[in-house]
Design a protein around this motif. Structure first.
Motif, PDB file in Angstrom:
ATOM      1  N   LYS A  16       0.877  -1.311   0.076  1.00 42.89           N
ATOM      2  CA  LYS A  16       0.088  -0.081   0.093  1.00 42.89           C
ATOM      3  C   LYS A  16       0.748   1.322  -0.014  1.00 42.89           C
ATOM      4  O   LYS A  16       1.677   1.229   0.896  1.00 42.89           O
ATOM      5  CB  LYS A  16      -0.958   0.006   1.232  1.00 42.89           C
ATOM      6  N   LYS A  32      -2.850   0.416  -4.016  1.00 41.14           N
ATOM      7  CA  LYS A  32      -2.084  -0.926  -3.747  1.00 41.14           C
ATOM      8  C   LYS A  32      -1.378  -1.206  -5.034  1.00 41.14           C
ATOM      9  O   LYS A  32      -1.906  -1.139  -6.132  1.00 41.14           O
ATOM     10  CB  LYS A  32      -3.322  -1.725  -3.272  1.00 41.14           C
ATOM     11  N   GLU A  70      -0.658  -9.721  -0.391  1.00 44.90           N
ATOM     12  CA  GLU A  70      -0.703  -8.409  -0.061  1.00 44.90           C
ATOM     13  C   GLU A  70      -0.160  -8.110   1.374  1.00 44.90           C
ATOM     14  O   GLU A  70      -0.507  -8.832   2.158  1.00 44.90           O
ATOM     15  CB  GLU A  70      -2.106  -7.803   0.087  1.00 44.90           C
TER      16      GLU A  70
END
Length: 306
Positions: free
Chosen positions: A117, A135, A165
């Motif tokens: 992020k 992102k 992620e």
């Protein structure tokens, strides 16, 4: 903090204001850092060469980020397991550094990309509302990715494998003044206009093959929104985009800095892009061949048609 089996690629041109902060931040966890410099005339190279882990390579800038970055991948002779893309005005938060140190060595072999992020810090204030979080795939296994060939909005694309992620952020925190910011975006505007025209007329073929690319969900969503944006009426769309960011996404809660960020980057810049589209269409009509030639002769913009 332990060193990772990681190489970092940083593109630079006259980044003496940022490069030390960037290198101080990332060198502790990286095995090697490659600064791909476009023949800086300030102290960028001098500063970078003070770091044992840093190798400076120079290559002429051809007004194409993806081409320069992929040149770096090809010529850096990277031998680490992981590769990171980082801009000179970016840095990792301490939490993200720690997260990389803990998680990266433990990822399964089928994981070839890591999405992170990005938070924008504008006039020294984090813009929490309006666009955050962005992102982006910034970390990948060596050989598993390259930068897609586009005029603007280039993402790293994976050739194979899956993505995960990470939880924490890296920061885009440019220290230049507002004059620099405005000039930068004025220079970006014609490339953004060309990208919008590419979507409309398939000038270069760079906007029609997204289904073949492995990109993270937000990148695909952003690309889909951009295609929808390109179909909306000129000038109205830039105003609507500002209203969406500033009011519906609560950008107004970020104070004066928030207003300037969303006005300049979300309305003024987008209106300038539309003005460039209008200028080009007025000169060339709806003829893709004429538009491509106009962009090449007037602005030096060209990209190999797919």
């Amino acid at each position: 903090m332990s060193e990772l089996d990681l190489s970092v690629i940083i593109l630079t041109y006259n980044e003496e204001l940022h490069i030390k902060r960037c290198l101080d931040n990332i060198c502790p966890i990286a095995k090697a850092v490659y600064v791909i410099d476009s023949f800086s005339t300030d102290k960028t190279i001098e500063i970078a060469q003070n770091y044992d882990k840093v190798k400076v390579l120079q290559n002429k800038w051809e007004n194409n980020y993806a081409k320069q970055f992929n040149w770096g991948i090809e010529h850096a002779q990277i031998d680490t397991t992981w590769v990171l893309r980082l801009d000179a005005d970016e840095y990792f938060l301490p939490e993200l550094l720690e997260e990389c140190a803990v998680k990266l060595p433990l990822l399964d072999e089928n994981i070839t990309g890591v999405v992170m992020k990005r938070r924008h810090i504008f006039l020294d204030k984090w813009m929490k509302r309006g666009t955050y979080p962005v992102k982006m795939l910034r970390l990948w296994r060596n050989g598993a990715s390259q930068c897609e060939q586009r005029l603007m909005d280039e993402h790293m694309q994976l050739f194979y494998g899956e993505q995960v992620e990470f939880e924490y952020d890296f920061c885009d925190h440019n220290l230049n003044n507002l004059t620099w910011f405005v000039i930068k975006h004025a220079n970006y505007a014609v490339r953004e206009a060309a990208d919008l025209l590419d979507i409309e007329y398939n000038l270069y073929g760079s906007s029609v093959s997204d289904d073949e690319k492995i990109m993270n969900h937000q990148a695909k969503q952003k690309r889909s929104k951009k295609h929808a944006y390109a179909k909306q009426p000129l000038f109205w769309r830039s105003f609507a985009y500002f209203i969406y960011r500033y009011f519906f996404k609560l950008g107004f809660l970020e104070g004066k800095e928030g207003f300037l960020w969303h006005f300049l980057q979300g309305w003024w810049y987008r209106t300038l892009c539309d003005a460039k589209v209008y200028e080009i269409k007025k000169a060339c009509g709806d003829d893709p061949k004429k538009i491509r030639e106009y962009l090449k002769t007037k602005y030096g913009i060209t990209i190999e048609k797919k």
